[in-house]
Motif scaffolding. Structure first.
Motif, PDB file in Angstrom:
ATOM      1  N   SER A   1      -5.130  14.665  48.658  1.00 55.84           N
ATOM      2  CA  SER A   1      -5.979  13.807  49.484  1.00 55.84           C
ATOM      3  C   SER A   1      -5.351  13.639  50.863  1.00 55.84           C
ATOM      4  O   SER A   1      -4.135  13.671  51.016  1.00 55.84           O
ATOM      5  CB  SER A   1      -6.141  12.435  48.824  1.00 55.84           C
ATOM      6  N   LYS A   2      -6.219  13.454  51.865  1.00 52.82           N
ATOM      7  CA  LYS A   2      -5.720  13.256  53.234  1.00 52.82           C
ATOM      8  C   LYS A   2      -5.521  11.785  53.551  1.00 52.82           C
ATOM      9  O   LYS A   2      -4.874  11.446  54.539  1.00 52.82           O
ATOM     10  CB  LYS A   2      -6.724  13.832  54.240  1.00 52.82           C
ATOM     11  N   ASP A   3      -6.141  10.889  52.759  1.00 54.86           N
ATOM     12  CA  ASP A   3      -6.051   9.475  53.139  1.00 54.86           C
ATOM     13  C   ASP A   3      -5.711   8.567  51.949  1.00 54.86           C
ATOM     14  O   ASP A   3      -4.566   8.180  51.778  1.00 54.86           O
ATOM     15  CB  ASP A   3      -7.346   9.024  53.840  1.00 54.86           C
ATOM     16  N   VAL A   4      -6.699   8.264  51.146  1.00 53.43           N
ATOM     17  CA  VAL A   4      -6.469   7.329  50.037  1.00 53.43           C
ATOM     18  C   VAL A   4      -6.647   8.074  48.710  1.00 53.43           C
ATOM     19  O   VAL A   4      -6.951   9.253  48.698  1.00 53.43           O
ATOM     20  CB  VAL A   4      -7.462   6.136  50.107  1.00 53.43           C
ATOM     21  N   ASN A   5      -6.443   7.365  47.613  1.00 52.80           N
ATOM     22  CA  ASN A   5      -6.645   7.990  46.314  1.00 52.80           C
ATOM     23  C   ASN A   5      -8.132   8.272  46.060  1.00 52.80           C
ATOM     24  O   ASN A   5      -8.983   7.425  46.320  1.00 52.80           O
ATOM     25  CB  ASN A   5      -6.133   7.075  45.197  1.00 52.80           C
ATOM     26  N   HIS A   6      -8.391   9.468  45.559  1.00 52.09           N
ATOM     27  CA  HIS A   6      -9.735   9.831  45.123  1.00 52.09           C
ATOM     28  C   HIS A   6      -9.628  10.384  43.701  1.00 52.09           C
ATOM     29  O   HIS A   6      -8.547  10.741  43.249  1.00 52.09           O
ATOM     30  CB  HIS A   6     -10.346  10.908  46.028  1.00 52.09           C
ATOM     31  N   GLY A   7     -10.759  10.433  43.035  1.00 50.64           N
ATOM     32  CA  GLY A   7     -10.785  11.028  41.697  1.00 50.64           C
ATOM     33  C   GLY A   7     -11.553  12.330  41.746  1.00 50.64           C
ATOM     34  O   GLY A   7     -12.763  12.336  41.960  1.00 50.64           O
ATOM     35  N   PHE A   8     -10.831  13.442  41.575  1.00 42.02           N
ATOM     36  CA  PHE A   8     -11.475  14.760  41.598  1.00 42.02           C
ATOM     37  C   PHE A   8     -12.086  15.018  40.231  1.00 42.02           C
ATOM     38  O   PHE A   8     -11.376  15.107  39.229  1.00 42.02           O
ATOM     39  CB  PHE A   8     -10.422  15.827  41.927  1.00 42.02           C
ATOM     40  N   ALA A   9     -13.417  15.123  40.197  1.00 41.40           N
ATOM     41  CA  ALA A   9     -14.089  15.360  38.916  1.00 41.40           C
ATOM     42  C   ALA A   9     -15.003  16.564  39.029  1.00 41.40           C
ATOM     43  O   ALA A   9     -15.799  16.672  39.959  1.00 41.40           O
ATOM     44  CB  ALA A   9     -14.900  14.144  38.508  1.00 41.40           C
ATOM     45  N   LEU A  10     -14.854  17.472  38.091  1.00 45.72           N
ATOM     46  CA  LEU A  10     -15.660  18.694  38.078  1.00 45.72           C
ATOM     47  C   LEU A  10     -16.744  18.563  37.012  1.00 45.72           C
ATOM     48  O   LEU A  10     -16.449  18.247  35.853  1.00 45.72           O
ATOM     49  CB  LEU A  10     -14.749  19.894  37.787  1.00 45.72           C
ATOM     50  N   TYR A  11     -17.998  18.771  37.445  1.00 46.07           N
ATOM     51  CA  TYR A  11     -19.147  18.685  36.532  1.00 46.07           C
ATOM     52  C   TYR A  11     -19.780  20.058  36.388  1.00 46.07           C
ATOM     53  O   TYR A  11     -19.895  20.789  37.370  1.00 46.07           O
ATOM     54  CB  TYR A  11     -20.201  17.712  37.088  1.00 46.07           C
ATOM     55  N   ASP A  12     -20.203  20.388  35.163  1.00 44.01           N
ATOM     56  CA  ASP A  12     -20.880  21.673  34.956  1.00 44.01           C
ATOM     57  C   ASP A  12     -22.331  21.567  35.452  1.00 44.01           C
ATOM     58  O   ASP A  12     -22.768  20.490  35.874  1.00 44.01           O
ATOM     59  CB  ASP A  12     -20.745  22.118  33.489  1.00 44.01           C
ATOM     60  N   PRO A  13     -23.096  22.676  35.418  1.00 41.44           N
ATOM     61  CA  PRO A  13     -24.467  22.629  35.956  1.00 41.44           C
ATOM     62  C   PRO A  13     -25.350  21.594  35.247  1.00 41.44           C
ATOM     63  O   PRO A  13     -26.332  21.126  35.820  1.00 41.44           O
ATOM     64  CB  PRO A  13     -24.978  24.054  35.725  1.00 41.44           C
ATOM     65  N   GLY A  14     -25.007  21.201  34.023  1.00 43.49           N
ATOM     66  CA  GLY A  14     -25.769  20.177  33.317  1.00 43.49           C
ATOM     67  C   GLY A  14     -25.269  18.768  33.603  1.00 43.49           C
ATOM     68  O   GLY A  14     -25.641  17.822  32.905  1.00 43.49           O
ATOM     69  N   MET A  15     -24.420  18.626  34.617  1.00 44.22           N
ATOM     70  CA  MET A  15     -23.838  17.337  35.022  1.00 44.22           C
ATOM     71  C   MET A  15     -23.014  16.692  33.915  1.00 44.22           C
ATOM     72  O   MET A  15     -22.999  15.474  33.744  1.00 44.22           O
ATOM     73  CB  MET A  15     -24.911  16.363  35.530  1.00 44.22           C
ATOM     74  N   ARG A  16     -22.340  17.531  33.160  1.00 44.62           N
ATOM     75  CA  ARG A  16     -21.416  17.037  32.138  1.00 44.62           C
ATOM     76  C   ARG A  16     -20.017  17.223  32.715  1.00 44.62           C
ATOM     77  O   ARG A  16     -19.679  18.310  33.200  1.00 44.62           O
ATOM     78  CB  ARG A  16     -21.594  17.878  30.863  1.00 44.62           C
ATOM     79  N   ILE A  17     -19.218  16.160  32.689  1.00 41.47           N
ATOM     80  CA  ILE A  17     -17.888  16.269  33.290  1.00 41.47           C
ATOM     81  C   ILE A  17     -17.015  17.187  32.435  1.00 41.47           C
ATOM     82  O   ILE A  17     -16.999  17.070  31.207  1.00 41.47           O
ATOM     83  CB  ILE A  17     -17.264  14.870  33.473  1.00 41.47           C
ATOM     84  N   VAL A  18     -16.350  18.151  33.074  1.00 38.48           N
ATOM     85  CA  VAL A  18     -15.570  19.120  32.304  1.00 38.48           C
ATOM     86  C   VAL A  18     -14.083  19.090  32.647  1.00 38.48           C
ATOM     87  O   VAL A  18     -13.259  19.606  31.880  1.00 38.48           O
ATOM     88  CB  VAL A  18     -16.125  20.559  32.482  1.00 38.48           C
ATOM     89  N   ALA A  19     -13.718  18.518  33.777  1.00 34.52           N
ATOM     90  CA  ALA A  19     -12.298  18.437  34.133  1.00 34.52           C
ATOM     91  C   ALA A  19     -12.140  17.377  35.215  1.00 34.52           C
ATOM     92  O   ALA A  19     -13.061  17.151  36.007  1.00 34.52           O
ATOM     93  CB  ALA A  19     -11.782  19.780  34.648  1.00 34.52           C
ATOM     94  N   GLN A  20     -11.007  16.728  35.237  1.00 35.04           N
ATOM     95  CA  GLN A  20     -10.782  15.756  36.297  1.00 35.04           C
ATOM     96  C   GLN A  20      -9.299  15.485  36.463  1.00 35.04           C
ATOM     97  O   GLN A  20      -8.516  15.628  35.537  1.00 35.04           O
ATOM     98  CB  GLN A  20     -11.543  14.453  36.018  1.00 35.04           C
ATOM     99  N   THR A  21      -8.931  15.127  37.687  1.00 30.68           N
ATOM    100  CA  THR A  21      -7.567  14.687  37.951  1.00 30.68           C
ATOM    101  C   THR A  21      -7.596  13.769  39.169  1.00 30.68           C
ATOM    102  O   THR A  21      -8.624  13.639  39.832  1.00 30.68           O
ATOM    103  CB  THR A  21      -6.607  15.873  38.159  1.00 30.68           C
TER     104      THR A  21
END
Ligand SMILES: [Cu+2]
Length: 176
Positions: A112-132
């Motif tokens: 991140s360049k500034d503050v904490n963010h939550g990186f979340a990856l969603y598949d084409p069906g909008m189901r979360i598949v990975a996050q950090t």
């Protein structure tokens, strides 16, 4: 649905507890009280309850922790890793590259360049598949193997300011 069940059973249990308190209060006779044996039996019961609670907690902890998706238990990615840089800032994601092929494993270097963010990856069906977590001054590595073609989405999982909800980015995944 589950909330209704929890709510109804809470009401029933609270009513039962209140009834028990009322029953004890009604039966209490200060003048005749001989608390010695009562205290002894209460402490015995407490000992048993404590042991039972410990056993139950250890059992539940073991059962739930064993299924955590530890990295060491994750299947090893097959094939080459495709490095990608994912940087969050208020309020956008920069993901590069942002196009992959089904079967490729992306290795996201998330920061991140500034503050904490939550990186979340969603598949084409909008189901979360990975996050950090995306943290300033720190890079988290997140590997994900794309298993289906379509548009994946990156959203922010951590409230990071006014336009937090605008932190969206797309990743195109093409069929092999
Ligand atoms: Cu954010």
């Amino acid at each position: 649905m589950i909330q209704d069940i929890v709510w109804d059973s809470s009401i029933v249990l609270m009513a039962a507890l209140a009834a028990l308190f009322a029953w004890v209060a009604a039966g209490a006779d200060i003048a005749l009280a001989n608390y010695g044996p009562v205290i002894a039996s209460a402490y015995r019961l407490r000992g048993w309850l404590f042991s039972a609670a410990v056993l139950i907690l250890v059992g539940f902890s073991y059962r739930s922790l064993i299924e955590l998706p530890y990295v060491s238990l994750a299947p090893r990615p097959t094939g080459a890793l495709v490095p990608a840089l994912a940087t969050g800032e208020q309020w956008a994601w920069a993901v590069s590259p942002n196009a992959f092929i089904v079967g490729q494993t992306a290795e996201f270097h998330v920061t991140s360049k500034d503050v904490n963010h939550g990186f979340a990856l969603y598949d084409p069906g909008m189901r979360i598949v990975a996050q950090t977590q995306a943290m300033p001054g720190y890079t988290n590595i997140l590997r994900y193997r794309f298993s289906q073609p379509g548009t994946y989405h990156v959203l922010c999982l951590e409230f990071c300011g006014l336009a937090h909800h605008e932190m969206k980015s797309d990743i195109a995944v093409a069929a092999q």
